[in-house]
Design an enzyme around this catalytic site. Structure first.
Site, short mmCIF file in Angstrom:
data_model
loop_
_atom_site.label_atom_id
_atom_site.label_comp_id
_atom_site.label_asym_id
_atom_site.label_seq_id
_atom_site.Cartn_x
_atom_site.Cartn_y
_atom_site.Cartn_z
N LYS A 1 0.82 -1.22 0.00
CA LYS A 1 0.00 0.00 0.00
C LYS A 1 0.85 1.27 0.00
O LYS A 1 1.98 1.28 0.48
CB LYS A 1 -1.02 -0.04 1.13
CG LYS A 1 -2.12 -1.05 0.76
CD LYS A 1 -3.40 -0.91 1.45
CE LYS A 1 -4.41 -1.87 0.79
NZ LYS A 1 -5.46 -2.28 1.68
N ARG B 1 -3.89 -10.25 4.22
CA ARG B 1 -4.23 -10.28 2.79
C ARG B 1 -3.04 -9.72 2.02
O ARG B 1 -2.73 -8.53 2.15
CB ARG B 1 -5.48 -9.43 2.56
CG ARG B 1 -5.95 -9.37 1.12
CD ARG B 1 -7.15 -8.44 0.98
NE ARG B 1 -7.62 -8.38 -0.39
CZ ARG B 1 -7.09 -7.61 -1.32
NH1 ARG B 1 -6.07 -6.83 -1.04
NH2 ARG B 1 -7.57 -7.62 -2.56
#
Ligand code: PMM
Length: 282
Positions: free
Chosen positions: A219, A254
């Site tokens: 991210k 995840r």
């Protein structure tokens, strides 16, 4: 396959984005055979859940029609169920109940909804009817605009209150308590500081009493912290967050890179178990 129970080792969820614009896969896994090959590799590397998505939710991404999502994900899930259904849970990453239903009909066994059941009025009822688990994720705003000036008073309080409210909605819709996973939604309508605070205080989300999923893989906020512009170069940062999140009580991570994150999770889990043994002995 079931969700990890209390005291069981954490689970790695491998990301299988079947979108042409996924920032991290670059659309490479669009074709069915490539998607299946990638799925097999992630399972071999230790993924116990595969998260199949036909709509990117990266900041600025446009919504994709349910019909288009279905055309992307249904052939993949049908074939994954045939080949790997005994070994893994198959998750559908969507906030559309139409897509969720189509995926569940061909063998999906978990729904990952980044809107926590808010985008589709009947999503929670669909999940309850199929008696499968659901991931309820926090997001401020919508993917198109969520990174435009996100504002919080106390980010942890607000995320916990939101997740508590969505858990109640899921229970009211008839979803089994043991089927509810919560997720702080790292990067979804949050500045770097908000993400860091949520990770540092993850124990408060764990205290809600449901398995916690953390999705930090590649991210953008980590890129800024590490002065790295390529998302694919964030493996070390992702593994660091995986280890810290597992140490704080996260049950599912995840990730794009299964093997390395599996190792990070295993080490954090072994250290936590060792500390628990020491505490019991002394
Ligand atoms: N992040 C993305 C997509 N789906 N689902 C959950 N539950 N949690 C997340 O953090 C999450 C998600 C965006 O990442 P990607 O575009 O790399 O898949």
């Amino acid at each position: 396959m079931a969700l990890p129970g209390v005291g069981e080792s954490p689970v790695v969820m491998g990301i299988l984005n079947v979108t042409p614009d996924s920032f991290s896969d670059g659309g490479r896994f669009q074709r069915l055979d490539a998607a299946l090959e990638r799925a097999q590799q992630m399972v071999d590397e230790g993924a116990l859940i595969l998260d199949v998505g036909g709509e990117s939710t990266r900041p600025g991404a446009q919504r994709i029609d349910p019909e288009v999502q279905i055309a992307r994900v249904v052939p993949v899930i049908r074939e994954l169920q045939r080949q790997l259904g005994e070994r893994v849970m198959l998750s559908i990453d969507t906030s559309s109940s139409v897509v969720a239903r189509a995926a569940l009909d061909v063998g999906a066994t978990l729904v990952n909804d980044v809107s926590a059941g808010r985008d589709s009025p009947d999503m929670l009822a669909v999940v309850a009817a199929h008696q499968v688990p659901i991931v309820l994720m926090h997001m401020q705003g919508q993917p198109e605009t969520m990174q435009h000036e996100p504002v919080y008073g106390d980010v942890v309080d607000e995320v916990c209150a939101f997740l508590h409210e969505r858990v109640q909605a899921a229970l009211q819709a008839g979803i089994d308590r043991r089927h509810i996973v919560v997720d702080p939604g790292i990067g979804f309508g949050k500045r770097a500081q908000h993400n860091l605070t949520l990770l540092r205080e993850l124990a408060r989300i764990v205290a809600l009493g449901h398995p916690v999923l953390v999705g930090a893989s590649r991210k953008r906020f980590m890129g800024r912290l590490c002065a790295e512009t390529e998302s694919e170069q964030l493996l070390g940062a992702t593994c660091a967050v995986t280890a810290l999140a597992v140490a704080a009580g996260a049950r599912i991570v995840r990730v794009h890179d299964v093997r390395a994150n599996r190792q990070a999770a295993d080490i954090a889990w072994a250290l936590a178990a060792d500390a628990a043994t020491d505490a019991a002995a002394g």
